[in-house]
Design a protein around this motif. Structure first.
Motif, short mmCIF file in Angstrom:
data_model
loop_
_atom_site.label_atom_id
_atom_site.label_comp_id
_atom_site.label_asym_id
_atom_site.label_seq_id
_atom_site.Cartn_x
_atom_site.Cartn_y
_atom_site.Cartn_z
N ALA A 111 0.83 -1.21 0.00
CA ALA A 111 0.00 0.00 0.00
C ALA A 111 0.87 1.26 0.00
O ALA A 111 0.55 2.24 -0.69
N CYS A 112 1.96 1.22 0.75
CA CYS A 112 2.88 2.37 0.77
C CYS A 112 3.51 2.59 -0.61
O CYS A 112 3.65 3.72 -1.07
N VAL A 113 3.87 1.48 -1.26
CA VAL A 113 4.44 1.57 -2.60
C VAL A 113 3.42 2.17 -3.56
O VAL A 113 3.73 3.05 -4.38
N SER A 114 2.18 1.71 -3.46
CA SER A 114 1.12 2.22 -4.32
C SER A 114 0.88 3.71 -4.09
O SER A 114 0.71 4.48 -5.04
N PHE A 115 0.89 4.11 -2.82
CA PHE A 115 0.68 5.53 -2.51
C PHE A 115 1.84 6.37 -3.05
O PHE A 115 1.63 7.48 -3.56
N GLY A 116 3.05 5.83 -2.94
CA GLY A 116 4.21 6.54 -3.49
C GLY A 116 4.10 6.70 -5.00
O GLY A 116 4.43 7.76 -5.54
N GLN A 117 3.63 5.64 -5.67
CA GLN A 117 3.42 5.73 -7.11
C GLN A 117 2.39 6.80 -7.44
O GLN A 117 2.55 7.57 -8.39
N PHE A 118 1.32 6.83 -6.65
CA PHE A 118 0.27 7.81 -6.88
C PHE A 118 0.81 9.23 -6.77
O PHE A 118 0.56 10.08 -7.63
N LEU A 119 1.58 9.48 -5.72
CA LEU A 119 2.14 10.82 -5.54
C LEU A 119 3.10 11.18 -6.66
O LEU A 119 3.14 12.33 -7.12
N HIS A 120 3.86 10.20 -7.11
CA HIS A 120 4.88 10.46 -8.13
C HIS A 120 4.27 10.67 -9.51
O HIS A 120 4.74 11.52 -10.29
N LEU A 121 3.21 9.91 -9.81
CA LEU A 121 2.70 9.90 -11.18
C LEU A 121 1.39 10.64 -11.38
O LEU A 121 1.18 11.29 -12.40
#
Length: 220
Positions: A111-121
């Protein structure tokens, strides 16, 4: 029935042909880019997997083929993301029955990885095109589900069965490659577009699908 090695040889050959004919996947030749996954879907139906897993796996590859077609037509359109998400859902259902438990730490990390992707992309895209951003967020979430469940199978899977443990490891590798290819494709579509990045993401994508095929073929 074809052996797994024969299936992979046919799939690999079609992928190499697409690689050559599209100049390292740089040309958007819609049919050639989709063909390896259509072939892999047909080959999956020719395996000895149990019917439920065989059908779900084949449908997953077919949906990926359709998504690849739409992505080559319009790399920023929502259609490809929708079909990639459907492909992930089908693949998840192909092995869902053997997922006995999901590790909470793994889910949290995913979930943290997914949230990081969301913020980045997708943060800026959410303001500009909220519908597309929502679809892409769901796509990333579907990858996270496969990552989390695949990792949990490696951790809590069928410990007494060597083939099952091996399949779980291969599935996790395939899930990581599929997630990475999606991440790179999104970067290439909405941030930095380069031919090299596109080629690398495609190579990882086709390799990931091969791993996902091997995993289910060995498990079922």
């Amino acid at each position: 029935m074809l052996s797994p090695a024969q299936c992979l040889a046919i799939y690999g050959g079609s992928t190499v042909l697409a690689y050559i004919e599209t100049s390292k996947f740089e040309k958007n030749h819609h049919i050639l880019l989709s063909a390896p996954l259509v072939i892999l879907s047909i080959l999956t139906l020719a395996t000895t997997m149990n019917p439920k897993a065989r059908f779900a796996t084949a449908m997953s590859f077919l949906m990926s083929a359709i998504a690849t077609y739409f992505q080559s037509v319009n790399r920023t359109g929502p259609a490809s993301a929708i079909f990639y998400t459907i492909a992930n859902v089908f693949y998840y259902f192909s092995y869902r029955d053997i997922v006995t438990s999901v590790s909470s730490p793994i889910v949290f990390l995913a979930a943290c990885v997914s949230f990081g992707q969301f913020l980045h992309l997708l943060q800026d895209l959410l303001v500009a095109i909220p519908f597309l951003a929502t679809i892409l967020t769901i796509l990333l979430a579907s990858h996270v589900v496969i990552l989390a469940t695949s990792a949990s199978l490696c951790q809590n899977g069928q410990h007494g069965d060597y083939d099952a443990r091996q399949a779980s490891t291969v599935r996790l590798i395939g899930a990581v490659l599929a997630w990475l290819s999606a991440f790179l494709l999104l970067i290439n579509s909405f941030q930095t577009h380069t031919k090299e990045l596109h080629s690398v993401s495609r190579i990882i994508f086709y390799l990931g699908n091969a791993m996902l095929f091997i995993a289910n073929e060995r498990a079922f």
